[in-house]
Design an enzyme around this catalytic site. Structure first.
Site, PDB file in Angstrom:
ATOM      1  N   LYS A 118       6.621  -8.583  -5.240  1.00 30.93           N
ATOM      2  CA  LYS A 118       7.291  -7.284  -5.206  1.00 30.93           C
ATOM      3  C   LYS A 118       8.049  -7.119  -6.507  1.00 30.93           C
ATOM      4  O   LYS A 118       8.489  -8.114  -7.102  1.00 30.93           O
ATOM      5  CB  LYS A 118       8.274  -7.227  -4.028  1.00 30.93           C
ATOM      6  CG  LYS A 118       8.662  -5.841  -3.618  1.00 30.93           C
ATOM      7  CD  LYS A 118       7.512  -5.134  -2.921  1.00 30.93           C
ATOM      8  CE  LYS A 118       7.926  -4.240  -1.824  1.00 30.93           C
ATOM      9  NZ  LYS A 118       6.866  -3.999  -0.875  1.00 30.93           N
TER      10      LYS A 118
HETATM   11  N1  GLU Z   1       4.227  -1.198  -1.268  1.00 28.72           N
HETATM   12  C1  GLU Z   1       3.296  -1.345  -0.186  1.00 28.72           C
HETATM   13  C2  GLU Z   1       3.753  -2.464   0.729  1.00 28.72           C
HETATM   14  O1  GLU Z   1       4.860  -2.895   0.658  1.00 28.72           O
HETATM   15  C3  GLU Z   1       1.887  -1.514  -0.690  1.00 28.72           C
HETATM   16  C4  GLU Z   1       1.657  -2.736  -1.508  1.00 28.72           C
HETATM   17  C5  GLU Z   1       0.282  -2.794  -2.142  1.00 28.72           C
HETATM   18  O2  GLU Z   1      -0.502  -1.904  -1.900  1.00 28.72           O
HETATM   19  O3  GLU Z   1       0.055  -3.741  -2.873  1.00 28.72           O
HETATM   20  O4  GLU Z   1       3.033  -2.907   1.582  1.00 28.72           O
END
Ligand code: GLU
Length: 429
Positions: A118
């Site tokens: 993240k």
């Molecule tokens: N931000 C989204 C999540 O937390 C999508 C992450 C992604 O598609 O890599 O699941």
């Protein structure tokens, strides 16, 4: 044991609930259920790599502002790191670290070959012009150039970011390496290799999991009363799809306030209203005003927190009247509140399952890109449906076999597969 560099609290407030401590508690609980070795728990409690970069940005008035940008790579045992980039004032390194860990379990639970990561910058994107946001995103990407890549770490949109930021990231990365690399990010615009269905994917996944949970209780979406906190990418898509499936969305709120209608809100009209009012839904005709706090304690069948963490806490958990809580946001229910809900027999559909639709279609986008074959939306939605329903069924099966809650079941599946991969790969050197 959590690395000391992540140990100091970044917020001194006594009411502060540390997202990383919470994520580690769920990991510990799953590890106890799975009887994992302490060494594996210690490895999985810590991110593999934590990167904080300094981002100097020229504001439109000529001033230079320096901000910190984080990227936390939790675990890549199953494949490249994967996870969104968040632009929100509440971003901290501990929050990003917790969310990176959740991504590891989420991908593993859904059976997609990714690890968890993240990223985030503690800014309110609404306070910056488009040009400033572009400069922030490009500088952040170029500072991370050695840490990301289609086989290494693949960012995606998250709170406060969208396809637009992904296009800037893809372009910056491509210019730096000298050729187009669409696979470095997912959630891109269609013009540069994005997938059909990606924008609605997280909301669609939420609808699928709620539908399956209701079906297990012998109910259907038709006429089900739903309250949704948050009307961003996830909340608005879930609202629309639930409305189209016959559910009565009786309340929706954003940070600016909410609206309530006992007969159900006209969600397409609400979306159009928000688009015309700088994303505010306050003042929507034929609906009463309702606060964010009131929405959470409404009498309804399904409550969907689709905004920030820590919304259902010890302070309001006793007043929750919903029979099902679907965690469309990450960690919207605190650990203590979760225990209280379980004790009251309220079903909690856990975040790592309920909001996995986004990363599932990110994976489908990556697969389409790698194979140079692009699918129509129907195919994307079908594949999403299959993966979501499969994960839900596996988790429900696990609740029965182990006699545990759905959250713990989802964690034991997610953590268990990662732990198995550690055992099979072995420790180097
Ligand atoms: N931000 C989204 C999540 O937390 C999508 C992450 C992604 O598609 O890599 O699941």
């Amino acid at each position: 044991m959590v690395l000391t560099s992540l140990s100091p609290q970044e917020s001194p407030s006594p009411a502060y609930i540390c997202p990383l401590d919470q994520a580690c508690s769920y990991l510990e609980e799953a590890a106890r259920e799975l009887k994992l070795d302490r060494s594996i728990i210690d490895i999985l409690s810590n991110p593999r790599k934590v990167v904080t970069v300094s981002i100097p940005v020229k504001r439109d008035d000529g001033e230079v502002q320096v901000m910190a940008g984080h990227r936390v790579q939790h675990c890549d045992i199953l494949g490249p790191y994967k996870g969104g980039i968040r632009y929100h004032p509440a971003v901290t390194l501990r929050e990003v670290s917790a969310l990176a860990m959740l991504m590891t379990w989420k991908c593993s639970l859904l059976g997609i070959p990714y690890g968890g990561a993240k990223g985030g910058i503690a800014i309110d994107p609404k306070s910056y012009s488009i040009g400033e946001l572009e400069r922030i995103t490009r500088r952040y990407t170029s500072e991370l150039i050695k840490d990301i890549g289609p086989a290494v770490d693949i960012p995606a949109p998250d709170m406060g970011t969208s396809a637009r930021e992904m296009a800037w990231m893809m372009d910056t990365y491509s210019v730096n390496v000298g050729h187009a690399v669409p696979g470095v990010v997912t959630g891109k615009p269609l013009s540069i290799g994005g997938s059909r269905g990606r924008e609605m994917a997280t909301g669609r996944g939420v609808m699928i999991i709620v539908r399956e949970a209701l079906a297990d209780l012998g109910k259907s979406l038709v006429g089900t009363r739903v309250a949704i906190q948050g009307f961003g990418n996830v909340g608005s898509a879930a609202a629309l799809l639930l409305h189209q499936a016959g559910a009565k969305v009786i309340a929706v709120s954003t940070g600016m306030g909410g609206v309530f209608s006992d007969v159900g809100l006209d969600i397409p009209a609400l979306k159009a209203y928000a688009a015309q009012n700088r994303m505010s839904i306050v003042g929507f005709p034929q609906a009463a005003a309702i606060s964010n706090t009131e929405l959470l304690t409404l009498a309804c069948d399904v409550l969907i927190p689709a905004a920030l963490e820590n919304q259902i806490t010890e302070d309001n958990v006793d007043r929750i009247q919903a029979r099902i809580i679907a965690e469309a946001a990450n960690s919207p229910v605190t650990l203590q509140a979760n225990q209280a809900l379980e004790a009251r027999g309220i079903m909690v559909l856990p975040d790592i399952l309920t909001n996995a639709g986004g990363v599932v279609v990110s994976y489908l986008e990556w697969v389409q890109g790698l194979s140079y074959v692009f699918w129509d939306e129907e195919r994307v939605n079908r594949e999403l449906e299959n993966l979501m329903v499969q994960a839900y069924r596996q988790a429900i099966q696990q609740t029965k076999v182990r006699q545990i809650s759905l959250r713990l079941a989802a964690y034991t599946l997610g953590v268990g597969r990662v732990a198995q991969a550690f055992t099979d790969r072995g420790l180097y050197p």
